[in-house]
Design an enzyme around this catalytic site. Structure first.
Site, PDB file in Angstrom:
ATOM      1  N   PHE A 129     -36.365  31.932 -93.638  1.00  0.00           N
ATOM      2  CA  PHE A 129     -35.837  32.549 -92.419  1.00  0.00           C
ATOM      3  C   PHE A 129     -34.840  33.622 -92.811  1.00  0.00           C
ATOM      4  O   PHE A 129     -33.903  33.363 -93.568  1.00  0.00           O
ATOM      5  CB  PHE A 129     -35.153  31.518 -91.506  1.00  0.00           C
ATOM      6  N   ASP A 216     -30.663  35.607-100.124  1.00  0.00           N
ATOM      7  CA  ASP A 216     -30.158  35.459 -98.755  1.00  0.00           C
ATOM      8  C   ASP A 216     -29.270  34.211 -98.723  1.00  0.00           C
ATOM      9  O   ASP A 216     -29.762  33.084 -98.658  1.00  0.00           O
ATOM     10  CB  ASP A 216     -31.327  35.337 -97.770  1.00  0.00           C
ATOM     11  N   LYS A 245     -22.820  33.908 -91.773  1.00  0.00           N
ATOM     12  CA  LYS A 245     -22.386  32.719 -91.021  1.00  0.00           C
ATOM     13  C   LYS A 245     -20.945  32.249 -91.281  1.00  0.00           C
ATOM     14  O   LYS A 245     -20.091  32.406 -90.427  1.00  0.00           O
ATOM     15  CB  LYS A 245     -23.375  31.580 -91.235  1.00  0.00           C
TER      16      LYS A 245
HETATM   17  C1  PLP Z   1     -28.937  32.406 -89.798  1.00  0.00           C
HETATM   18  C2  PLP Z   1     -29.646  33.049 -90.894  1.00  0.00           C
HETATM   19  C3  PLP Z   1     -29.975  34.423 -90.849  1.00  0.00           C
HETATM   20  C4  PLP Z   1     -29.727  35.273 -89.628  1.00  0.00           C
HETATM   21  O1  PLP Z   1     -28.367  35.434 -89.348  1.00  0.00           O
HETATM   22  P1  PLP Z   1     -27.936  36.025 -87.912  1.00  0.00           P
HETATM   23  O2  PLP Z   1     -26.442  36.139 -88.038  1.00  0.00           O
HETATM   24  O3  PLP Z   1     -28.376  35.065 -86.877  1.00  0.00           O
HETATM   25  O4  PLP Z   1     -28.585  37.344 -87.772  1.00  0.00           O
HETATM   26  C5  PLP Z   1     -30.566  34.984 -91.954  1.00  0.00           C
HETATM   27  N1  PLP Z   1     -30.845  34.262 -93.043  1.00  0.00           N
HETATM   28  C6  PLP Z   1     -30.538  32.948 -93.143  1.00  0.00           C
HETATM   29  C7  PLP Z   1     -30.849  32.202 -94.396  1.00  0.00           C
HETATM   30  C8  PLP Z   1     -29.960  32.294 -92.057  1.00  0.00           C
HETATM   31  O5  PLP Z   1     -29.686  30.984 -92.136  1.00  0.00           O
END
Ligand code: PLP
Length: 400
Positions: A129, A216, A245
């Site tokens: 994701f 990521d 986050k």
């Molecule tokens: C939550 C998340 C995102 C997206 O972040 P947003 O602030 O909602 O755009 C991208 N990559 C990972 C691994 C995530 O957990």
């Protein structure tokens, strides 16, 4: 009742919170809940942390926003802090995780074009994701996130997660690859933890092929897994790291960190953000990183995570209903043999906030880094009891 004025993008539990303190949230009826989700890995310092509150209030009373057309000393300070922690060279600030990943994707493409590759492609993983913008949803390895939004952005090549051999096979056949974008642990995908040497393998494949290794760490970063960044368990240095986050504890801020050639890919005009790296966002980011480092919260996440994991294993391991209990630091999953989506509702009734992911089979726990041992034991005992009752109920239901 007036018609609900919000777009129908979330399935919400019927509860509204009014106040939070530490690991506890209080709803509008005065009930309290132990927060084992932290707003999906956001509030690592818990709710109403004084360092965050003070940073917001003091900076807001002085200066909220100027523009990236001017120097922003707090942005430079936070960038220096993050490069120090990570071993990276330079930082671009965004407002979210998806935007941090957009920056990474653009770096990879520009890096490719600079090498003379006209159609640069990025390897991305199944079950990953990366966000909800068009490029990041195209990178995401979940059809449910993409369906209905075609045409997808091109330039992504899909590979199975935790399979370095599959990446080597792609390397042998595809000369357009310029980078790998990968989560060190799959978060939304169900807290999947790869082999210990996975990132090291990817690092060496990237070195052999002159690709960028882009991690990521939007969810895994900021102390969550027991190191500031999850790749620091693997003793490798990536070329690009994204995070968001936990960096603002609820104040929107994201960052794309880069090293070496990846750090100098952007030139003025190549990328930007109106809000990104505002004095207010960076003051909060500094307060959060300060607190994580000064209070040794990475080590705390590691030891508390072990306590919670051991607790669940002691209480639940061996049950037919429970497939696997796994975790790293405070990213913890209890994988069930059957879908258990109702467990989030039942846990809420018992005063525990958690989340079900991985297609309804994975109970995901992302507790605040500041949780006490007593709160952790309460979480383990309450949730274990609930799972045992739920499993017994499920078994007694007639099979359809
Ligand atoms: C939550 C998340 C995102 C997206 O972040 P947003 O602030 O909602 O755009 C991208 N990559 C990972 C691994 C995530 O957990």
């Amino acid at each position: 009742m007036p018609q609900q004025p919000l777009m129908n993008t979330y399935k919400r539990l019927s509860v509204s919170f009014e106040r939070g303190e530490g690991c506890w949230l209080y709803d509008t009826d005065g009930n309290k809940y132990l927060d084992a989700l932290s707003g999906i890995a956001v509030c690592g310092l818990g709710h109403s942390h004084p360092a965050v509150t003070t940073a917001i209030c003091e900076q807001a009373s002085q200066l909220i926003h100027t523009s990236n057309l001017y120097n922003i000393p707090l942005q430079e300070q936070l960038a220096a802090r993050l490069t120090n922690i990570s071993g990276m060279d330079k930082v671009f600030f965004s407002n979210s995780g998806a935007e941090a990943n957009e920056a990474a994707i653009k770096i990879a493409r520009k890096f490719g074009h600079a090498k003379g590759i006209e159609k640069p492609s990025i390897i991305v993983m199944e079950s990953s994701f990366h966000g909800r913008t068009m490029a990041t949803l195209s990178a995401t390895g979940n059809r449910a996130v993409q369906a209905g939004f075609e045409p997808l952005v091109g330039g992504f090549v899909r590979a199975p997660y935790n399979d370095a051999e599959a990446i080597r096979a792609i390397a042998a056949n595809n000369k357009n690859i310029v980078a790998i974008l990968v989560e060190p642990i799959l978060g939304e995908g169900g807290v999947l933890i790869p082999a210990d040497d996975y990132l090291a393998q990817l690092r060496s494949i990237c070195d052999d092929n002159d690709w960028l290794l882009m991690l990521d760490e939007v969810q895994t970063g900021n102390g969550r897994t027991g190191r500031y960044f999850a790749y620091q368990h693997s003793y490798i240095i990536p070329d690009v790291v994204t995070t968001a986050k936990g960096l603002g504890n609820g104040f929107p801020i994201g960052a794309c960190l880069a090293k070496g050639r990846a750090a100098t890919t952007f030139t003025p005009g190549a990328h930007g953000s109106t809000f990104g790296g505002s004095p207010l966002a960076c003051a909060v980011g500094l307060a959060v990183t300060d607190t994580i480092m000064n209070e040794d919260l990475c080590d705390r996440a590691a030891s508390l995570g072990k306590r919670i994991l051991d607790g669940f294993k002691e209480q639940l391991e061996g049950m037919n209903y429970v497939k696997e209990i796994r975790g790293k630091g405070l990213m913890i999953a209890i994988e069930l043999n059957e879908a258990g989506s109702e467990l989030a509702i039942l846990a809420k009734v018992k005063g525990i906030l958690l989340n079900i992911t991985g297609g309804g089979h994975v109970i995901r726990l992302l507790p605040p880094l500041v949780m006490t041992d007593t709160e952790a034991d309460l979480l383990v005992n309450t949730l274990s009891k609930l799972i045992k009752i739920y499993a017994a109920d499920e078994r007694s239901k007639p099979r359809s």
